[in-house]
Design an enzyme around this catalytic site. Structure first.
Site, PDB file in Angstrom:
ATOM      1  N   GLY A 128       5.728  -6.769   5.706  1.00  0.00           N
ATOM      2  CA  GLY A 128       4.650  -6.441   6.277  1.00  0.00           C
ATOM      3  C   GLY A 128       4.967  -5.414   7.223  1.00  0.00           C
ATOM      4  N   LEU A 187       3.124  -6.664  -1.935  1.00  0.00           N
ATOM      5  CA  LEU A 187       3.762  -5.908  -0.746  1.00  0.00           C
ATOM      6  C   LEU A 187       5.045  -6.403  -0.182  1.00  0.00           C
ATOM      7  CD1 LEU A 187       3.297  -3.882   1.405  1.00  0.00           C
ATOM      8  CD2 LEU A 187       2.447  -5.646   3.074  1.00  0.00           C
ATOM      9  N   ASP A 188       6.142  -5.384  -0.525  1.00  0.00           N
ATOM     10  CA  ASP A 188       7.440  -5.834   0.090  1.00  0.00           C
ATOM     11  C   ASP A 188       8.125  -6.952  -1.023  1.00  0.00           C
ATOM     12  OD1 ASP A 188       7.234  -3.929   1.771  1.00  0.00           O
ATOM     13  OD2 ASP A 188       6.610  -5.328   3.455  1.00  0.00           O
ATOM     14  N   GLU A 189       7.573  -7.055  -2.100  1.00  0.00           N
ATOM     15  CA  GLU A 189       7.899  -8.060  -2.970  1.00  0.00           C
ATOM     16  C   GLU A 189       8.934  -7.669  -4.302  1.00  0.00           C
ATOM     17  OE1 GLU A 189       8.334 -11.181  -2.147  1.00  0.00           O
ATOM     18  OE2 GLU A 189       6.927 -11.514  -0.765  1.00  0.00           O
TER      19      GLU A 189
END
Lengths: 290, 290, 290, 290
Positions: free
Chosen positions: C207, C233-235
C-alpha cells in the site's frame, strides 16, 4: 518436492561436440528406458562449433536392475555423438577427505553442513599437518590422521596421504585451509577432484598473505575463491567466489575475522555443487549447473 | 532531518599526530564560537603513535560574518596540535569537470544524480576525445568540449584541458570511462582530485581489457573500482568497489553489459562522497567517513 | 556467442501436465524440422502430478518460410500432451508503453537500457498523469501523452489509455512509478502484461507510503519489488526483488533516495526478463528462466 | 591496532536532550581524567530538539584505581545535561544465556564465534525445551538445562528459567531459535536484553511459519531479522537484517535450508554488537554504532 525415492535416482553427465539431435537422442533414450527427467541443464559454448554440456537428473523405477542395460545401451548413442559421459547413481555416495592445517573454521562449516544433511557425501577422514582438530573430529566419529608436513618431508607426507586416500577409497579431497603446497604428482593423481579455498578474490592476491596484501592495498571488499587445484598456484578453475565489505577501520586481524565468514560459505557451496555433480571443468573454467 | 539552512553549515576537516586533548580542544573551540555539531566522524590509525583524522559538520548562525574570526582563531589551536585542516563551507560548491570517451553510461549516471540533487556540485563542463556525447550534454545546458586525444598529441590535448580546467576553475576531475592515459604532469597538478572508474575489482585485472581477462580467467564475480588517479596505473587510493555475480553463460559482451551497472553505481558513490568531503587520502589508501 | 542471425531465432514456451516423453517429443520435433536448440530451460512443479514448464530458444534456417509448417505440425504434439504453448519469433518485437507519474528515475532507467540495446522492445509511447517528462521523452523521439488521472476521472482516463494501447498495438504496460490505481476492467484487459514497481520489499509495506512506514518500523534494509498487476493491491505475482542497506541515520528522504536506486534496477531486470519471455506466471507466482 | 591493554579500556554510553556543549564537556572531562579516546560515535535524532546519543571507547592508565573518581566526578556533568549514561568496563564481561529449541544452527554459530574469541561474553548456560543439544553444549564445558515448556506449563517453566538467570547472574538472553512465547512478566524483567532471531525479513511474515508463507507468496528473497523482544510479537526494535536470493525451484524445505544460513549470520552480528555496547534502543528502533 517429490516423493521419488533416492534409490531410483541417477544423474547423467554428458559432453560432446555440439550439433543437431543430441537432446532429442538423450531424452528419447531415457523415455524408452522408462526414465523420467527430474532436472535438466544444458550449455553450449557455441551452438555452431562448440562443446555441448548436459546434466540430467532422472528417476527410473527398479534402477538397480535396469542399470546394466541402461549403460550398455547408451554406448551406441554415445559413440554416435562422440560423447564423454558418466552415470552418477545416488547410491554411489562420493567419499570425501578433508585436509586442514591450524584454522578450523572451514572444516567446522563442512562438518556442520554434513551433519545437517546438506552435503551428499561420506566424510571418510580428516588429515592435518597439526594435531589441533583431533578431538573435534573424533568426537563426530570421523577418523583423524595427523601427518606432519613441510617442504623437507613433502614426499613422505604425500606418500602417506596417498596411502590413506586409497585405503579410504576417496573421491574428493577438500583443502579446508590446508596450508601446504602439493606436488605435481599428487595433483595429477586427483585431477579435478581437489577443491581448495583461497582467502582472496582471485586473481587478486595470488599466493601468500592475501589479507596482509589486501590491507596494504586498501581494498574496500575482501573475498574468497574456491577452485580446483592445478599445478599453477591459485590458477585452477574457479568454482565459486564471494565477498564481504570492509572499511578503513579494519586492520589485518579484522580482515581475517571477516574473511573467515566468506571462506567458509564459499567453500561449502563449492563442495556441495561438486558433490551434486553440478560442476564441469572445461578449459580451466567451470560450468556450474545450479 | 534538520531545519538548519545550508548557508550556515560548514565542514571542518582535520588531521594531525594523535595525542590527548584534540577532540576536547576542537569541540570546545566550536562551542565557544557558537557552532553546533551536526555530524562528527573520527579515526585514528593508531591511538598511540598514529595519525588522527576528523570530519565535523557544524551549524553556526551568521556563519558568513563569523567566518574570518573562526578561521583566524583556529590557527593557534591548529599549531598547538600540528594540524593540517580545512574549512569547507556549504556555499563553496565544488566545481566538477567530467571526462568521457565513447561509453556514456557513467557520464549519464552522474548527470542524473546531479539533476536529482544528489551531487553537491556544479558540473562546469564535459570533455571528451569523441564528439558522441555532445547533444546529450548540451541539452542539459552544460558546455561540451571535444578535445581529440591519443598518444601522439597527448601534450597538446592536455594543454587544452588544463586551460579549460583553469577557465572553469575546476576542483574535481571525474574520469567517467575516459580511456586516455594522463601524463605525470597533469596528474601532479590535480593531486587527489582526479577520480577514475576502473572496470575491474582492483587489484585484479590492472590495465587494459579487464572484462576480456575476467572472461578468460573464468571468475564468478565481476567488479568495478573507483580510485584517485596517481602515476602508477590503477594503483591509486581506492575509494569504493562493488561487484556483480556472473556465470559460465556470460561471454565478454555480457560481462561488459553487467559491468556497466556496477561501474556507474561505484563511480556515483565515490564522487558523491568526495564532494561531501567524506574521503581522506592517507598513504595510498582512503578513509571514507560515511 | 553465436553468429546465428536474429531473423532465424524463435522461442517456444510450453506448459502442460507433467508426464513421460515431453522433452523427447519436443526435441525430436525440433530436430525433424531442422531447428537447433540454443538455450533450454525447464521446470516441473512436481515430477509426478505437477505442471511442466519449458522455454526453448532455437535457431532454424529460413525460419520465416518454415514458420507455418512448424506451427501447424506442432498442433498434434501439443494436443497429445495437453499443452498450452506459444512460438515467440525474434522479429515480433514486443511493443511497450511506459506509464509514469512525477518521479522519473524508473522511466529514465528503462529509456537508457533501451537506448543501450539491452531491452528487446519498441517503446511506443509514454503516458503520464503529469506533463513533467514530456521534453525528455519527446527528445528521444518517443510520443508522450499527458492524461490527467485521479479518482474522479479514472473511467475517462482509462478509456483514453485503452484507446492509445490499441492505437499503438501495445503488448506490455510498464508502470514506472505510476501512482494511480487501475480499475479491475483495465487490469483484466492486460492480464500478466502490466508490470509494476512497488517501493518496498513485498509483502512488507503493502500500500501507500512504504518508505515512511519502513522508517517508522526501523528496518535495516529497504527493498523494491516488481510484480504483475492484479486486482489485489500489491499482491500480484512477484518477478524480482532486491534490497539496499540503510541505518539509523537515514531519514525518510534518505530512504527515498536510496530506494530510487533499488527501484530502477529491479524494474529494469523484471522488464528485461519479461521481454525475453523468461517469466511464466503460475498460480500467483512466477517461474523466471534466467 | 593498539597495544592498550583491555584492562584499562571502558565505554561511556550517553544519551540526553541535544544542545550545545555536550561533546566539548565530555571530551574535556575525559582529557582532565587522563583518558584517551579510542573510538567515538555520535548521533542526534534532530540537532535542534532531538536526542543526542554517544558511545565513546576510551583508554585510561590505572583505570581500576581511577574508576570511582571518574564516576563520581561525572555525576555533575550528567546532571547539567540531563544525561542518562553508563560506564561499561572491559573487565565486566557480559554474561549470556542461550535459549534454543530443536534447531541448533544458531546455537552452533554463537558457540563457534565465542570459541573463536569473536564474542565478548561468558556463555553461562544453554536452556532448551528439548534435550537434543545437551551433548554438544556440555562437551564445550557449558551447563545445559532442559526445561520442558509449552502453553500449559509456561508459568513454571519461566519460574525455573528466571531462577537460573539469577543463579548465573545473566545480562543477556539470546533466543537462538527458541520457539516458545514468553510472558509479559518475563519480557519486562529483561527489557532490551532479550535478543531474538525471527526467520523472516520483518515486518513481512510476522508470526508463525514464515518460510511456508514466503513460499506461498512467491518471494524472490528470503530474510532473517534479529530484534529485541517486546510484548508485541515480532514488533520489537530491529537490530539487524539480511537476505538471501531464492527462486521458483526452491520449495519450503529449500527455503529453510537457505534461511538457516541467513539466520545464523544475522543473529551472530546482532549479539556481537549488543555485547560491544554498540546498540541503543530508542523509541522502538535501534541506533547501531558500527
Amino acid at each position: 518436492m517429490t516423493t521419488y525415492s533416492k534409490d531410483n535416482r541417477c544423474r547423467l553427465l554428458v559432453q560432446c561436440p555440439d550439433g543437431p539431435g543430441i537432446v532429442s537422442a538423450i531424452s528419447t533414450f531415457l523415455l524408452e528406458h522408462g526414465a523420467n527427467i527430474i532436472e535438466s541443464n544444458q550449455y553450449s559454448s557455441d551452438p555452431e562449433h562448440g562443446t555441448f554440456f548436459m546434466r540430467i537428473e532422472f528417476y527410473c523405477a527398479d534402477l538397480d536392475d535396469k542399470r546394466s542395460a541402461l549403460e550398455s545401451d547408451f554406448i551406441q548413442l554415445a559413440e554416435r555423438f562422440s560423447m564423454e559421459y558418466r552415470f552418477a547413481y545416488h547410491w554411489e555416495t562420493k567419499r570425501t577427505a578433508i585436509f586442514v592445517s591450524k584454522d578450523s573454521h572451514c572444516l567446522l562449516e563442512l562438518l556442520w553442513e554434513w551433519q545437517s544433511g546438506d552435503l551428499e557425501t561420506d566424510i571418510t577422514c580428516v588429515i592435518s599437518n597439526h594435531d589441533d582438530a583431533r578431538e573435534l573430529v573424533e568426537s563426530m566419529g570421523i577418523p583423524f590422521h595427523h601427518i606432519p608436513a613441510n617442504k623437507d618431508i613433502r614426499q613422505q607426507a604425500e606418500a602417506e596421504q596417498i596411502r590413506l586416500m586409497e585405503e579410504y577409497d576417496v573421491d574428493v579431497l577438500v583443502l579446508a585451509r590446508y596450508m601446504q603446497i602439493l606436488t605435481p604428482d599428487f595433483v595429477a593423481r586427483f585431477q579435478d577432484r581437489i577443491i581448495n579455498i583461497h582467502h582472496s578474490f582471485l586473481p587478486a592476491f595470488v599466493g601468500a598473505k592475501p589479507y596482509e596484501r589486501a590491507y596494504e592495498r586498501g581494498v574496500k571488499l575482501i573475498g574468497a575463491t574456491s577452485h580446483y587445484v592445478t599445478n599453477e598456484l591459485d590458477e585452477g578453475p574457479i568454482i565459486e567466489q564471494d565477498i564481504e565489505r570492509v572499511d578503513h577501520r579494519d586492520h589485518v586481524a579484522d580482515l581475517k575475522k571477516i574473511g573467515r565468514k566468506v571462506e567458509r560459505r564459499v567453500l561449502a557451496r563449492a563442495v556441495k555443487w561438486h558433490l551434486e555433480d553440478r560442476v564441469i571443468v572445461e578449459d580451466n573454467k567451470t560450468i556450474v549447473f545450479r
